[in-house]
Design an enzyme around this catalytic site. Structure first.
Site, mmCIF file in Angstrom:
data_model
loop_
_atom_site.group_PDB
_atom_site.id
_atom_site.type_symbol
_atom_site.label_atom_id
_atom_site.label_comp_id
_atom_site.label_asym_id
_atom_site.label_seq_id
_atom_site.Cartn_x
_atom_site.Cartn_y
_atom_site.Cartn_z
ATOM 1 C CG ASP A 153 -1.944 -1.178 1.183
ATOM 2 O OD1 ASP A 153 -2.655 -1.337 0.065
ATOM 3 O OD2 ASP A 153 -2.245 -1.902 2.309
ATOM 4 C CG ASP A 172 -11.686 -1.408 -0.650
ATOM 5 O OD1 ASP A 172 -10.992 -2.386 -0.942
ATOM 6 O OD2 ASP A 172 -11.016 -0.142 -1.122
#
Length: 250
Positions: A11, A130
């Protein structure tokens, strides 16, 4: 049975690898280029690079950083963050990406999934989802987990498969960064509803969590970040353990 994959995730924020809990409380986790090289040595099956603030900051993915990492690795490389057009995807392929991951842009413009599939083939298109349990219903979130959509997760998964996605990267926001285990309920629901590979993400903390997700759901890969970045579970140790559980691993 297809062999299961172990995938570290970088990330990226401001050019550094970061990790948070439930998509907030972000901490530095190191240099992405060094981590990428380390994961190749350890035997990672693939690598995922997510520019986590690109969409929120309304900018493109960090192409130069993608180039640098791609030069250092020889495993499949998926890149996501801020991709909203076929041209964005072309730039990333030219930089060394093997697949692109789209999330907010897929929700906003589902046709993009088909356009990417038509241009590059479905195996190139990863749709990241998500998801968060809101009042007992799994909802799809976009913009780095900050925006709740009207979409129900399993229905959206089926739709993206029909549009041409070749793979789903499913992250449970409820489990993300908690190290309490993958979210078996939503991973099972999603992976059994489609015929394309599903990467389980969010919540890995112990080797038994990978065993659990691979035996209780049809997920084809397990993705994790901090446990790998901080050396809590070395990938060779994880793979050895999974093999003792008779789980087919690459």
């Amino acid at each position: 049975m297809l062999k299961k994959r172990i995938i570290p995730c970088l990330d990226i924020k401001n050019g550094r690898t970061v990790k948070g809990v439930n998509f907030i409380d972000i901490k530095d986790a190191g240099d992405p280029v060094e981590l990428a090289k380390q994961y190749v040595k350890q035997g990672a099956d693939e690598l995922v690079f997510l520019d986590i603030t690109a969409t929120l900051e309304n900018r493109k993915t960090l192409v130069e950083l993608v180039k640098t990492i791609a030069r250092e690795i020889n495993i499949p490389f998926t890149v996501g963050g801020g991709i909203s057009t076929v041209e964005d995807a072309v730039a990333l392929i030219q930089a060394g990406a093997d697949k692109v991951s789209i999330n907010s842009s897929a929700v906003k413009n589902p046709q993009l999934i088909t356009d990417l599939k038509d241009r590059f083939g479905s195996q190139f298109v990863v749709v990241a989802i998500d998801t968060k349990n809101v009042n007992g219903e799994w909802k799809v979130f976009t913009k780095g987990g900050t925006y709740e959509t009207e979409l129900e997760t399993v229905s959206w998964t089926k739709k993206v498969e029909a549009l041409g996605a070749g793979e789903i990267l499913l992250t449970s926001m409820n489990s993300d960064g908690t190290k309490n285990g993958f979210d078996i309920e939503v991973t099972k629901a999603v992976s059994s509803s489609v015929n394309i590979p599903v990467i389980a993400s969010g919540g890995a903390g112990k080797t038994k969590h990978f065993t659990e997700v691979f035996t209780k759901t049809e997920a084809s890969a397990g993705l994790a970040a901090s446990i790998f970045h901080f050396g809590e579970i070395p990938i060779p140790t994880l793979k050895k353990e999974l093999k003792t559980q008779n789980i087919p691993i690459r």
